[in-house]
Design a protein around this motif. Structure first.
Motif, PDB file in Angstrom:
ATOM      1  N   GLY A  34       1.440  -1.245  -0.082  1.00 50.25           N
ATOM      2  CA  GLY A  34       0.210  -0.333  -0.217  1.00 50.25           C
ATOM      3  C   GLY A  34       1.210   1.370   0.355  1.00 50.25           C
ATOM      4  N   ALA A  35      -0.148   1.859  -0.337  1.00 48.33           N
ATOM      5  CA  ALA A  35       0.521   3.949  -0.236  1.00 48.33           C
ATOM      6  C   ALA A  35       1.027   3.961   1.305  1.00 48.33           C
ATOM      7  CB  ALA A  35      -0.056   4.517  -0.340  1.00 48.33           C
ATOM      8  N   TYR A  36       2.252   5.111   0.960  1.00 49.48           N
ATOM      9  CA  TYR A  36       2.620   4.777   2.958  1.00 49.48           C
ATOM     10  C   TYR A  36       1.889   6.269   3.100  1.00 49.48           C
ATOM     11  CZ  TYR A  36       6.138   7.017   6.242  1.00 49.48           C
ATOM     12  OH  TYR A  36       6.473   8.194   6.982  1.00 49.48           O
ATOM     13  N   SER A  37       1.041   6.581   4.683  1.00 53.20           N
ATOM     14  CA  SER A  37       0.923   7.594   4.997  1.00 53.20           C
ATOM     15  C   SER A  37       2.309   8.182   5.476  1.00 53.20           C
ATOM     16  CB  SER A  37      -0.218   7.542   5.154  1.00 53.20           C
ATOM     17  OG  SER A  37      -0.988   7.075   4.700  1.00 53.20           O
ATOM     18  N   ALA A  38       2.646   9.602   5.570  1.00 58.65           N
ATOM     19  CA  ALA A  38       3.351   9.970   6.595  1.00 58.65           C
ATOM     20  C   ALA A  38       2.495  10.069   7.992  1.00 58.65           C
ATOM     21  CB  ALA A  38       4.048  12.020   6.552  1.00 58.65           C
ATOM     22  N   PRO A  39       2.966  10.241   9.504  1.00 57.83           N
ATOM     23  CA  PRO A  39       2.164  10.536  10.125  1.00 57.83           C
ATOM     24  C   PRO A  39       2.122  11.820  10.480  1.00 57.83           C
ATOM     25  CG  PRO A  39       4.639   9.702  10.934  1.00 57.83           C
ATOM     26  CD  PRO A  39       4.299   9.649   9.027  1.00 57.83           C
ATOM     27  N   PRO A  40       1.316  12.143  11.563  1.00 63.38           N
ATOM     28  CA  PRO A  40       0.707  13.557  11.223  1.00 63.38           C
ATOM     29  C   PRO A  40       1.340  14.713  11.955  1.00 63.38           C
ATOM     30  CG  PRO A  40      -0.959  12.107  13.028  1.00 63.38           C
ATOM     31  CD  PRO A  40       0.427  11.064  12.502  1.00 63.38           C
ATOM     32  N   GLU A  41       2.568  14.080  12.379  1.00 61.88           N
ATOM     33  CA  GLU A  41       3.166  15.151  13.375  1.00 61.88           C
ATOM     34  C   GLU A  41       4.072  16.194  12.090  1.00 61.88           C
ATOM     35  OE1 GLU A  41       5.179  10.905  14.465  1.00 61.88           O
ATOM     36  OE2 GLU A  41       2.947  12.208  14.701  1.00 61.88           O
ATOM     37  N   ILE A  42       4.080  15.140  10.476  1.00 61.08           N
ATOM     38  CA  ILE A  42       4.896  16.157   9.921  1.00 61.08           C
ATOM     39  C   ILE A  42       4.261  17.057   9.264  1.00 61.08           C
ATOM     40  CG2 ILE A  42       5.636  15.166   7.820  1.00 61.08           C
ATOM     41  CD1 ILE A  42       7.519  13.726   9.261  1.00 61.08           C
ATOM     42  N   ALA A  43       2.917  16.992   9.346  1.00 69.23           N
ATOM     43  CA  ALA A  43       2.634  18.308   8.715  1.00 69.23           C
ATOM     44  C   ALA A  43       3.062  19.756   9.620  1.00 69.23           C
ATOM     45  CB  ALA A  43       1.136  18.058   8.960  1.00 69.23           C
ATOM     46  N   ARG A  44       3.313  19.761  10.761  1.00 71.77           N
ATOM     47  CA  ARG A  44       3.242  20.308  11.620  1.00 71.77           C
ATOM     48  C   ARG A  44       5.061  20.798  11.502  1.00 71.77           C
ATOM     49  NH1 ARG A  44       1.457  17.798  15.854  1.00 71.77           N
ATOM     50  NH2 ARG A  44       3.282  16.998  16.726  1.00 71.77           N
ATOM     51  N   TRP A  45       6.104  19.844  11.207  1.00 72.44           N
ATOM     52  CA  TRP A  45       7.306  20.291  10.969  1.00 72.44           C
ATOM     53  C   TRP A  45       6.953  20.816   9.798  1.00 72.44           C
ATOM     54  CZ3 TRP A  45      11.380  20.393  13.621  1.00 72.44           C
ATOM     55  CH2 TRP A  45      11.079  19.849  14.648  1.00 72.44           C
ATOM     56  N   GLN A  46       6.789  20.149   8.676  1.00 73.37           N
ATOM     57  CA  GLN A  46       5.914  21.033   7.070  1.00 73.37           C
ATOM     58  C   GLN A  46       5.919  22.765   7.161  1.00 73.37           C
ATOM     59  OE1 GLN A  46       3.568  18.164   5.516  1.00 73.37           O
ATOM     60  NE2 GLN A  46       5.526  17.242   3.809  1.00 73.37           N
ATOM     61  N   GLN A  47       5.155  22.978   8.067  1.00 77.91           N
ATOM     62  CA  GLN A  47       4.973  23.963   8.365  1.00 77.91           C
ATOM     63  C   GLN A  47       6.040  25.644   9.040  1.00 77.91           C
ATOM     64  OE1 GLN A  47       1.302  25.154  11.501  1.00 77.91           O
ATOM     65  NE2 GLN A  47       0.781  26.767  10.635  1.00 77.91           N
ATOM     66  N   ARG A  48       6.534  24.667  10.219  1.00 76.17           N
ATOM     67  CA  ARG A  48       7.422  25.361  10.387  1.00 76.17           C
ATOM     68  C   ARG A  48       8.189  25.470   9.443  1.00 76.17           C
ATOM     69  NH1 ARG A  48       7.635  21.638  15.859  1.00 76.17           N
ATOM     70  NH2 ARG A  48       5.909  22.387  16.734  1.00 76.17           N
ATOM     71  N   ALA A  49       8.777  24.289   8.774  1.00 77.38           N
ATOM     72  CA  ALA A  49       9.919  25.042   7.595  1.00 77.38           C
ATOM     73  C   ALA A  49       9.472  26.077   6.790  1.00 77.38           C
ATOM     74  CB  ALA A  49      10.272  23.458   7.147  1.00 77.38           C
ATOM     75  N   SER A  50       8.039  25.683   6.006  1.00 74.42           N
ATOM     76  CA  SER A  50       7.601  26.929   5.742  1.00 74.42           C
ATOM     77  C   SER A  50       7.856  28.148   6.227  1.00 74.42           C
ATOM     78  CB  SER A  50       6.474  26.464   4.992  1.00 74.42           C
ATOM     79  OG  SER A  50       6.197  25.239   4.347  1.00 74.42           O
ATOM     80  N   ILE A  51       7.664  28.430   7.618  1.00 79.63           N
ATOM     81  CA  ILE A  51       8.183  29.757   7.477  1.00 79.63           C
ATOM     82  C   ILE A  51       9.844  30.175   7.753  1.00 79.63           C
ATOM     83  CG2 ILE A  51       7.658  30.852  10.369  1.00 79.63           C
ATOM     84  CD1 ILE A  51       5.797  29.451  10.605  1.00 79.63           C
ATOM     85  N   VAL A  52      10.465  28.940   8.150  1.00 82.98           N
ATOM     86  CA  VAL A  52      11.748  28.674   7.945  1.00 82.98           C
ATOM     87  C   VAL A  52      12.379  29.461   6.547  1.00 82.98           C
ATOM     88  CG1 VAL A  52      14.149  27.772   8.540  1.00 82.98           C
ATOM     89  CG2 VAL A  52      12.416  27.556   9.667  1.00 82.98           C
ATOM     90  N   GLY A  53      11.687  28.383   5.704  1.00 84.48           N
ATOM     91  CA  GLY A  53      11.788  29.351   4.383  1.00 84.48           C
ATOM     92  C   GLY A  53      11.340  30.042   3.888  1.00 84.48           C
ATOM     93  N   ALA A  54      10.417  31.042   4.247  1.00 87.03           N
ATOM     94  CA  ALA A  54       9.734  32.541   3.963  1.00 87.03           C
ATOM     95  C   ALA A  54      11.199  33.455   4.472  1.00 87.03           C
ATOM     96  CB  ALA A  54       8.648  32.137   4.438  1.00 87.03           C
ATOM     97  N   VAL A  55      11.508  33.249   6.053  1.00 93.42           N
ATOM     98  CA  VAL A  55      11.886  34.054   6.562  1.00 93.42           C
ATOM     99  C   VAL A  55      13.709  33.664   5.794  1.00 93.42           C
ATOM    100  CG1 VAL A  55      13.407  34.870   8.427  1.00 93.42           C
ATOM    101  CG2 VAL A  55      11.067  34.162   8.867  1.00 93.42           C
ATOM    102  N   PHE A  56      14.036  32.810   5.410  1.00 96.81           N
ATOM    103  CA  PHE A  56      15.439  32.944   4.661  1.00 96.81           C
ATOM    104  C   PHE A  56      15.193  33.620   3.545  1.00 96.81           C
ATOM    105  CE2 PHE A  56      17.073  30.716   8.585  1.00 96.81           C
ATOM    106  CZ  PHE A  56      18.234  31.145   8.875  1.00 96.81           C
ATOM    107  N   THR A  57      14.127  32.763   3.149  1.00 95.07           N
ATOM    108  CA  THR A  57      13.086  33.758   1.788  1.00 95.07           C
ATOM    109  C   THR A  57      13.772  35.279   1.581  1.00 95.07           C
ATOM    110  OG1 THR A  57      13.054  32.138   1.122  1.00 95.07           O
ATOM    111  CG2 THR A  57      12.542  34.055  -0.261  1.00 95.07           C
ATOM    112  N   LEU A  58      12.901  35.764   2.518  1.00 97.83           N
ATOM    113  CA  LEU A  58      13.425  37.263   2.586  1.00 97.83           C
ATOM    114  C   LEU A  58      14.821  37.811   3.226  1.00 97.83           C
ATOM    115  CD1 LEU A  58      11.556  40.013   3.389  1.00 97.83           C
ATOM    116  CD2 LEU A  58      11.451  39.042   5.553  1.00 97.83           C
ATOM    117  N   LEU A  59      15.598  37.484   3.748  1.00100.98           N
ATOM    118  CA  LEU A  59      17.295  37.262   3.988  1.00100.98           C
ATOM    119  C   LEU A  59      17.843  37.786   2.353  1.00100.98           C
ATOM    120  CD1 LEU A  59      17.637  35.753   7.630  1.00100.98           C
ATOM    121  CD2 LEU A  59      17.225  38.636   7.159  1.00100.98           C
ATOM    122  N   PHE A  60      17.250  36.808   1.612  1.00 94.77           N
ATOM    123  CA  PHE A  60      18.538  36.147   1.253  1.00 94.77           C
ATOM    124  C   PHE A  60      17.890  37.320   0.156  1.00 94.77           C
ATOM    125  CE2 PHE A  60      18.014  34.045  -3.356  1.00 94.77           C
ATOM    126  CZ  PHE A  60      18.921  33.950  -3.222  1.00 94.77           C
ATOM    127  N   ALA A  61      16.951  37.749  -0.094  1.00 97.44           N
ATOM    128  CA  ALA A  61      16.494  38.895  -0.951  1.00 97.44           C
ATOM    129  C   ALA A  61      17.254  40.366  -0.192  1.00 97.44           C
ATOM    130  CB  ALA A  61      14.702  39.547  -1.427  1.00 97.44           C
TER     131      ALA A  61
END
Length: 180
Positions: free
Chosen positions: A1-28
């Motif tokens: 069957g298909a692999y489903s990531a654990p639910p806490e992965i969504a929290r880590w993805q959200q945090r990583a997106s925020i960190v990515g956005a901050v560093f993209t701004l610093l990059f600019a």
């Protein structure tokens, strides 16, 4: 069957997106404040990450060429790393755009001071040839990584030994092209 990531992965993805956005701004901001330093820093980071992808490709080619069980454990990690090569090709564009900030040989006044550099600039040390070489290198690397990854998956799905032979036959010339 298909692999489903654990639910806490969504929290880590959200945090990583925020960190990515901050560093993209610093990059600019860095690109605006000090273009020369920005492009030099970008080049260092680019070479680091590209080195991981290309080093993984070299090890993968070597493993397919030599065989042995040593590579079976890390093969999927190597294949995953090589799949970032098309992204690294795209991320090479800022290096071309910032070449004047990075490379002294793009400065006409620097080239004209030395006759040897002036001669090299006509044939080799020019942005057009630099960009063309890079495009050729990336094309070779992308094709090698794509075929090795595809044939590996095909071998997993069919258990056909023909794919292992294809990978081994590609790896010899591929490693030679890689080194050249």
């Amino acid at each position: 069957g298909a692999y489903s990531a654990p639910p806490e992965i969504a929290r880590w993805q959200q945090r990583a997106s925020i960190v990515g956005a901050v560093f993209t701004l610093l990059f600019a901001v860095g690109a605006i404040l000090d273009r020369r330093q920005f492009f030099h820093s970008y080049l260092v980071a680019y070479l680091f990450w590209t080195g991981i992808a290309l080093g993984s490709l070299a090890i993968l080619l070597l493993q397919h060429l030599t065989g042995g069980a040593w590579g079976l454990v890390i093969r999927r990690v190597l294949e995953a790393a090589t799949r970032t090569i098309p992204l690294m090709a795209f991320l090479f564009i800022p290096i071309i755009l910032g070449a004047y900030q990075i490379y002294p040989w793009t400065h006409h006044e620097t080239i004209t001071k030395t006759p040897a550099l002036e001669e090299k600039a006509r044939l080799y040390l020019n942005l057009r040839f630099f960009s063309g070489r890079a495009a050729l290198y990336f094309a070779v690397w992308v094709v090698l990584a794509y075929l090795l990854s595809k044939w590996s998956l095909d071998q997993d799905n069919t258990a056909d030994r023909r794919f292992a032979k294809n990978m081994r036959m590609l790896s010899g010339p591929g490693l030679l092209l890689f080194v050249l």
